[in-house]
Design an enzyme around this catalytic site. Sequence first.
Site, PDB file in Angstrom:
ATOM      1  N   GLY A   1       0.809  -1.212   0.000  1.00  0.00           N
ATOM      2  CA  GLY A   1       0.000   0.000   0.000  1.00  0.00           C
ATOM      3  C   GLY A   1       0.842   1.261   0.000  1.00  0.00           C
ATOM      4  N   ASP A   2       1.938   1.247   0.752  1.00  0.00           N
ATOM      5  CA  ASP A   2       2.850   2.394   0.769  1.00  0.00           C
ATOM      6  C   ASP A   2       3.465   2.610  -0.613  1.00  0.00           C
ATOM      7  OD1 ASP A   2       2.385   2.306   3.540  1.00  0.00           O
ATOM      8  OD2 ASP A   2       4.076   0.952   3.818  1.00  0.00           O
TER       9      ASP A   2
END
Length: 303
Positions: free
Chosen positions: A248-249
Amino acid sequence: MIYTVTLNPSVDYIVEVEDLVLGGLNRMKRDMKLPGGKGINVSRVLNQLEVANTATGFLGGFTGGYIEEWLRKEAISSDFVHIADDTRINIKLKAGEETEINGAGPEIAESETELLLHRLDALLPGDIVILSGSTPPSLGGDFYSRLIALCKQKGAEFVIDTTGQALKEALAQGPLLVKPNHHELAELFGVTISTREEIITYGRKLLEGGAKHVLVSMAGEGALFISEQGVYHAGAPAGQVKNSVGAGDSMIAGFVGTLSLTGDVLEAFRAGVASGSATAFSDDLADRQKIEELRPHIVISQL
């Protein structure tokens, strides 16, 4: 300039064993120590994409030194506040399923807090500040609000990647991007989500609440991008999933970095999905070669 803020970074100690025997002796099959923290992950992937950025936040002790040295070796610009307490260690135990044991985080003094606010006092209009992850308990529940107020005062954009009340409070301030996964989206609104249409419904509520762009990751189902110009879907490319940490990052890094360079939201969406997938297919975070291999395979369709 893009700044990433990691208030509660970690050294992620990844341990793999064949068969976990509780209460008995277990021998490692493999282990890795990696710099952890959502903002730090974003900075590392931005660096792979050759997007200028500075990582900041709080680091302390031998664990903080380990992270800082890793970033130095990767030629990532950093400007952390050095604190008296130790940066935490998070354990990721892989034995069939993955079990996580995360440290609570260090005690941060008010004088150390003021140093970080002073770092961000140099923000300029057009800068982007990416606020990611949890906050150490010693900072209290309103610290993100203080950072957002500073961004607004300086005319900088901000991205918020957190959950719960902190995310709800940030929406009204107009974040450039929010990126929940479909489970976090359901939890945020206290509902059960089982269809793509429901994801779109609640994703639009984030827009109505003040977000400028919304990314919702859906694991093997790809991702949705929701903005005032429409709703778009990108399928997940084929590949062997090795790692869920940091995907997600990486998506945030791909989106924000490409948007800052091109201003094209759909190309930013494509780069975000490619970056998140590249991390999922890697032992560590995505590298540029893997991102570029996947980018042409990201097919975007308007819904």
